[in-house]
Scaffold this motif. Structure first.
Motif, PDB file in Angstrom:
ATOM      1  N   ASP A  97     -67.537  28.342  52.163  1.00 11.46           N
ATOM      2  CA  ASP A  97     -68.649  29.299  52.105  1.00 11.46           C
ATOM      3  C   ASP A  97     -69.602  28.976  50.961  1.00 11.46           C
ATOM      4  O   ASP A  97     -70.823  29.025  51.125  1.00 11.46           O
ATOM      5  N   TYR A 121     -71.868  34.363  59.158  1.00  6.57           N
ATOM      6  CA  TYR A 121     -72.494  33.094  59.527  1.00  6.57           C
ATOM      7  C   TYR A 121     -73.510  33.282  60.650  1.00  6.57           C
ATOM      8  O   TYR A 121     -73.465  34.269  61.375  1.00  6.57           O
ATOM      9  N   GLY A 236     -70.592  26.983  62.690  1.00  7.77           N
ATOM     10  CA  GLY A 236     -71.040  27.998  61.746  1.00  7.77           C
ATOM     11  C   GLY A 236     -72.103  27.480  60.791  1.00  7.77           C
ATOM     12  O   GLY A 236     -71.886  26.490  60.088  1.00  7.77           O
ATOM     13  N   LYS A 239     -75.884  32.112  57.104  1.00  7.94           N
ATOM     14  CA  LYS A 239     -76.380  33.308  57.783  1.00  7.94           C
ATOM     15  C   LYS A 239     -77.902  33.333  57.869  1.00  7.94           C
ATOM     16  O   LYS A 239     -78.475  33.716  58.885  1.00  7.94           O
TER      17      LYS A 239
END
Length: 283
Positions: A97, A121, A236, A239
């Motif tokens: 992350d 994500y 992924g 975001k």
């Protein structure tokens, strides 16, 4: 002798004239104008894929010492069709992350479960069906999830299997019955299965594809129990990342399914437990 001196003087005069003309800037000025008019080169897009390099058959180090795997083949083909450069970054899975948010990588493409992570994500469309399962030794005498009570069960740190086993709405009640009241964790599944084989632990909770890979390699050694959960794999992205890249990945994977490339890759990795029956990105 006089003629020779005259020739030398004449040659020197010509050389001096040439130098003076060059100093006046005739040719360099033209070069400068050409440079000014030349369009700036477009910077090529790079797809930087973060992955766990001990996650067969999706991403792992092959016998030749190079990264290989089903997801790596997918990413390679997607990058090529879009004219992108491709960089594969083996990462500490715990740090994924932070690396994504820092821009060190721009996606996680490595058998990455989307369920339960949707808010963290920007995911591609799901492309592969998956399950979380438990694998035991064939001679363990364990034939159901209830048989894991009091047993040492291991899974990968920060994995989808661990999420399921820690989720109150998932299988936490089951994990509470394990030795120590929870699943043990380890950095990668290869070592988890080595411990299972040696008898250090009694079971490994993992993705269906990982289980199928290990069972295909040692068909008489392991068996799997009923699923802990069902889910899907997706790519992924950060975001608030590059939505155009997400859209391009979706479009290209669909095209690869339509033209038969996905079927070919599934067949290539079939002996590792990959099957076209689990491919879900068809629309």
């Amino acid at each position: 002798m006089k003629k020779m001196k005259a020739l030398i003087v004449a040659a020197a005069a010509l050389s001096l004239s040439a130098l003076l003309l060059a100093g006046c800037g005739g040719a360099p000025a033209n070069d400068k104008k050409a440079e000014d008019k030349a369009p700036a080169k477009e910077e090529k897009t790079t797809l930087v894929v973060g992955l766990d390099n001990a996650y067969p058959p999706y991403g792992f180090i092959g016998d030749d010492g190079n990264l290989t795997g089903f997801d790596i083949d997918l990413a390679t083909e997607v990058a090529e069709r879009n004219g992108w450069d491709l960089e594969l970054e083996a990462i500490d899975w715990d740090a994924k992350d932070a690396l994504l948010n820092q821009g060190t990588i721009n996606c996680i493409w490595n058998g990455f479960t989307m369920e339960g992570r949707e808010g963290k994500y920007a995911f591609s469309k799901p492309y592969m069906h998956n399950e979380q399962v438990v694998v035991v030794k064939a001679d363990s005498g364990i034939d159901s999830l209830e048989g894991l009570a009091g047993k040492n069960v291991m899974t990968q740190v920060d994995s989808a299997a661990l999420d399921v086993l820690e989720d109150e709405e998932g299988q936490k009640a089951l994990a509470d019955t394990f030795a120590g009241g929870a699943a043990q964790t380890i950095g990668d599944y290869n070592n988890a299965f080595m411990q299972l084989e040696s008898g250090t632990v009694d079971a490994v909770a993992c993705d269906l594809s990982i289980a199928d890979y290990q069972m295909a390699a040692k068909p008489d050694m392991f068996v799997k129990l009923e699923p802990l959960s069902t889910e899907n794999y997706a790519v992924g992205f950060a975001k608030d990342g590059d939505q155009a890249m997400v859209d391009a990945v979706n479009k290209t994977l669909k095209e690869m399914y339509d033209d038969g490339t996905i079927a070919e890759l599934c067949e290539k990795w079939g002996e590792y437990g990959i099957t076209i029956d689990n491919w879900v990105l068809v629309d």
